[in-house]
Design a protein around this motif. Structure first.
Motif, PDB file in Angstrom:
ATOM      1  N   GLY A 121      41.461  53.651  34.204  1.00 33.85           N
ATOM      2  CA  GLY A 121      40.589  54.040  35.145  1.00 33.85           C
ATOM      3  C   GLY A 121      39.608  52.770  35.283  1.00 33.85           C
ATOM      4  O   GLY A 121      38.506  53.026  35.962  1.00 33.85           O
ATOM      5  N   TRP A 122      39.754  51.501  34.787  1.00 33.35           N
ATOM      6  CA  TRP A 122      39.084  50.396  34.841  1.00 33.35           C
ATOM      7  C   TRP A 122      39.276  49.468  36.213  1.00 33.35           C
ATOM      8  O   TRP A 122      40.514  49.577  36.747  1.00 33.35           O
ATOM      9  N   THR A 123      38.139  49.098  36.804  1.00 32.84           N
ATOM     10  CA  THR A 123      38.578  48.182  38.277  1.00 32.84           C
ATOM     11  C   THR A 123      38.077  46.716  37.790  1.00 32.84           C
ATOM     12  O   THR A 123      37.577  46.393  36.935  1.00 32.84           O
ATOM     13  N   ASN A 124      38.448  45.849  38.821  1.00 33.41           N
ATOM     14  CA  ASN A 124      38.080  44.419  38.816  1.00 33.41           C
ATOM     15  C   ASN A 124      38.518  43.845  37.472  1.00 33.41           C
ATOM     16  O   ASN A 124      37.928  43.053  36.562  1.00 33.41           O
ATOM     17  N   VAL A 125      39.930  44.123  36.926  1.00 32.76           N
ATOM     18  CA  VAL A 125      40.356  43.842  35.581  1.00 32.76           C
ATOM     19  C   VAL A 125      40.801  42.392  35.728  1.00 32.76           C
ATOM     20  O   VAL A 125      41.051  41.927  34.381  1.00 32.76           O
ATOM     21  N   GLU A 126      41.409  41.727  36.705  1.00 31.70           N
ATOM     22  CA  GLU A 126      42.197  40.562  36.740  1.00 31.70           C
ATOM     23  C   GLU A 126      41.495  39.621  35.819  1.00 31.70           C
ATOM     24  O   GLU A 126      41.991  38.607  35.168  1.00 31.70           O
ATOM     25  N   ALA A 127      40.479  39.166  36.534  1.00 25.09           N
ATOM     26  CA  ALA A 127      39.485  38.134  35.908  1.00 25.09           C
ATOM     27  C   ALA A 127      39.372  38.090  34.360  1.00 25.09           C
ATOM     28  O   ALA A 127      39.413  37.091  33.768  1.00 25.09           O
ATOM     29  N   ILE A 128      38.987  39.236  33.956  1.00 27.83           N
ATOM     30  CA  ILE A 128      38.487  39.407  32.450  1.00 27.83           C
ATOM     31  C   ILE A 128      39.838  39.309  31.822  1.00 27.83           C
ATOM     32  O   ILE A 128      39.822  38.671  30.655  1.00 27.83           O
ATOM     33  N   VAL A 129      40.996  39.811  32.162  1.00 26.29           N
ATOM     34  CA  VAL A 129      42.347  39.828  31.443  1.00 26.29           C
ATOM     35  C   VAL A 129      42.571  38.323  31.568  1.00 26.29           C
ATOM     36  O   VAL A 129      43.385  37.707  30.449  1.00 26.29           O
ATOM     37  N   ALA A 130      42.646  37.455  32.482  1.00 32.39           N
ATOM     38  CA  ALA A 130      42.819  36.159  32.756  1.00 32.39           C
ATOM     39  C   ALA A 130      42.180  35.403  31.553  1.00 32.39           C
ATOM     40  O   ALA A 130      42.266  34.382  31.079  1.00 32.39           O
ATOM     41  N   HIS A 131      40.813  35.743  31.297  1.00 31.45           N
ATOM     42  CA  HIS A 131      39.888  35.080  30.169  1.00 31.45           C
ATOM     43  C   HIS A 131      40.433  35.365  28.887  1.00 31.45           C
ATOM     44  O   HIS A 131      40.291  34.472  28.144  1.00 31.45           O
ATOM     45  N   TRP A 132      40.849  36.797  28.797  1.00 28.08           N
ATOM     46  CA  TRP A 132      41.359  37.295  27.365  1.00 28.08           C
ATOM     47  C   TRP A 132      42.568  35.968  26.988  1.00 28.08           C
ATOM     48  O   TRP A 132      42.693  35.653  25.791  1.00 28.08           O
ATOM     49  N   ILE A 133      43.592  36.296  27.799  1.00 24.35           N
ATOM     50  CA  ILE A 133      44.912  35.630  27.735  1.00 24.35           C
ATOM     51  C   ILE A 133      45.081  34.274  28.177  1.00 24.35           C
ATOM     52  O   ILE A 133      45.175  34.119  29.407  1.00 24.35           O
ATOM     53  N   ARG A 134      45.407  33.358  27.237  1.00 29.55           N
ATOM     54  CA  ARG A 134      45.291  32.053  27.746  1.00 29.55           C
ATOM     55  C   ARG A 134      46.734  31.292  27.371  1.00 29.55           C
ATOM     56  O   ARG A 134      47.470  31.584  26.075  1.00 29.55           O
ATOM     57  N   HIS A 135      47.054  30.262  28.075  1.00 27.59           N
ATOM     58  CA  HIS A 135      48.306  29.577  27.883  1.00 27.59           C
ATOM     59  C   HIS A 135      47.830  28.356  27.354  1.00 27.59           C
ATOM     60  O   HIS A 135      47.655  27.423  27.951  1.00 27.59           O
TER      61      HIS A 135
END
Length: 562
Positions: A121-135
């Motif tokens: 049920g969360w929205t606008n998740v892409e930016a925070i997920v990209a910040h969490w997971i790093r290459h």
């Protein structure tokens, strides 16, 4: 500043001095073995990472996220916690940090975590997920020492499989790593150094570092600066998505002072249901000793505060080892002039071992004993000789004095000069790696194969041991009596507890493990007991040796191993 003293702040400065490394190739799994969901949940529960807590305040680091096995369980709990405590997803921007070497894993993990959050049920998740997971390469990433929890399943890559330049860089950064360490040692060190005071590291990882020489620096670091809080031995447990021949343990270490330790030893049958019962045990206010069909567990008052080998086994085995350490002396002991050693390493066995007794001057040929000569439990020499380049004083012989030896070595000069030992000292191109110990050939000694499914000492008096054999000499022991003790299951239990586990139950009888065996004083054994041990050794009677050894140690029975 030596690498062992680096802080993470120092590390970010040092990284500027490290040459750029080649990019990691996509496609290989880089030692990744993914963890089953129930094991992840067990580890999160062990760390008290529960939705009932306000997890938005818990900074968590996952150093090798793969395609998200740990992250999915972590983020689900985080999401539940946010709902319970009325937090916004934006409050968790710096709550999670995860790394992976491979871009495709990072992409997959981001997609899965984003989909999970949307489903929650969360929205606008892409930016925070990209910040969490790093290459990025976790071991080269600059992180602060402010994490509450470092958790995961670090990659299992043998030292020889790490590209040389990358391995050298790791060694410069992480003081517990050497040219021979597997990569997860660096992950453990960096994870520990990333913790704030009171923070915890929880890894499921092969326990080889607890038993191997290459883990000494890491054991020292933990013993001096951290506290082992839990150790769950998981040998043979179906804990991973793919079948692996590893001997893992769930290891929980805290940045703080050492206290009690939750200890468990699992049966291979441990599954999700058994994991729930294990969780029920360790979440009790005062967990006691328990024997479950799938595991045994207890609370230890302390942990091994030493860089020496840490044992593993059932709680009963650990109690046995503690009792033995209090009551008996080590096998290698100056009081009995007992020594433990390894046979000769040549660096070129095809050259230095021969069965041609005519091609070399006889005084430079030494009858050589190999593991093939003692497989029956008795010496049955097959006629191989060591071509000996040393004199009685331990110096290389002058080849001019030995025409046959000179001609033989010159015939094989190309092979001999290519060896590392020869390139370091070119004038010593025909030296073996090890010198020949004067008198060892004719000295009575017990010899043991490096690898075997059971302990099997053999008495030898006429040969020189090869590198695949370990030897024991003593002037204070009747070696047949000592051989009876070492033939027993009591002695073998020490090696099983301290040694590295291998496939099919094979054990390594290396010097470092043999030295951990405790033995009674020779004078404490009466004549009847000495005779029983001696006869059992002569007859290769393992059961008889075990029965006599139990009496010698004052034991009624062996401890339960699982």
């Amino acid at each position: 500043m030596p690498p062992a003293q680096l802080t993470l702040l120092d590390q970010s400065e040092l990284l500027e001095l490290v040459p750029a490394l080649p990019a990691i190739e996509e496609g290989d799994n880089h030692g990744a073995v993914y963890t089953k969901e129930w094991v992840v949940d067990l580890m999160l529960d062990l760390c008290d990472y529960r939705a009932q807590r306000d997890l938005s305040h818990i900074r968590l680091l996952e150093p090798s996220c793969g395609d998200g096995a740990f992250l999915q369980r972590i983020v689900k709990r985080l999401s539940d916690s946010l709902r319970i405590h009325g937090r916004a997803l934006a409050d968790t921007r710096d709550t999670i940090r995860a790394y992976d070497l491979q871009g495709r894993n990072v992409q997959t993990a981001r997609e899965r975590i984003a989909a999970l959050l949307v489903a929650e049920g969360w929205t606008n998740v892409e930016a925070i997920v990209a910040h969490w997971i790093r290459h990025a390469d976790y071991l080269l990433a600059a992180d602060g020492a402010d994490f509450d929890l470092v958790i995961g399943n670090p990659p299992y890559i043998r030292a020889q499989e790490i590209p040389e330049k990358r391995r050298s860089t790791y060694i410069r950064l992480w003081g517990t790593m050497t040219m021979g360490t597997d990569i997860f040692v660096g992950f453990i060190e960096k994870g520990l150094r990333s913790l704030k005071h009171g923070g915890r590291l929880c890894f499921i990882v092969a326990d080889r570092w607890q038993h191997n020489a290459y883990g000494r620096k890491l054991r020292k670091l933990i013993s001096e600066r951290y506290a082992v809080e839990a150790m769950f031995e998981m040998h043979g447990v179906d804990a991973f998505a793919a079948s692996v021949s590893a001997y893992p343990a769930i290891t929980l270490i805290r940045n703080g002072n050492q206290g009690r330790v939750l200890y468990a030893s699992a049966q291979t049958s441990l599954d999700a249901h058994g994991g729930e019962r294990l969780k029920d045990w360790f979440t009790r206010e005062t967990p006691g000793a328990v024997s479950d069909p799938m595991f045994s567990a207890c609370v230890l008052p302390d942990w091994f505060r030493t860089d020496e080998i840490w044992p593993s086994g059932s709680p009963e085995v650990l109690a046995f080892l503690e009792d033995m350490a209090e009551r008996f002396q080590p096998l290698e002991d100056t009081a009995t002039s007992t020594k433990v050693g390894i046979g000769i390493a040549t660096g070129a066995d095809d050259v230095f071992i021969t069965n041609d007794a005519q091609g070399i001057e006889p005084e430079q040929l030494i009858p050589l004993l190999t593991s093939a000569d003692i497989t029956t439990g008795r010496v049955q020499w097959q006629g191989e000789y060591l071509v000996n380049p040393w004199d009685e004083a331990g110096q290389l012989v002058e080849l001019m004095a030995y025409p046959k030896l000179k001609a033989y070595f010159l015939q094989h000069a190309v092979v001999l000069k290519k060896r590392h030992v020869a390139q370091k000292q070119q004038h010593r191109w025909y030296a073996t790696i090890d010198k020949v110990h004067r008198g060892l050939r004719d000295r009575p000694k017990l010899v043991l194969q490096d690898m075997s499914s059971t302990i099997s000492p053999v008495l030898d008096t006429q040969h020189y041991p090869h590198h695949n054999l370990y030897w024991i000499t003593s002037t204070g022991w009747d070696l047949e009596v000592l051989g009876g003790l070492l033939l027993s299951e009591v002695a073998e239990l020490f090696v099983r507890a301290y040694g590295v586990k291998m496939r099919n139950g094979t054990m390594r009888f290396q010097s470092q493990y043999l030295r951990m065996i405790r033995v009674p004083a020779p004078g404490s054994l009466n004549d009847d007991l000495s005779n029983a041990l001696r006869q059992a050794f002569r007859d290769r009677d393992r059961a008889g040796a075990t029965q006599a050894a139990l009496l010698a140690y004052g034991l009624n029975a062996l401890p339960r191993s699982k």
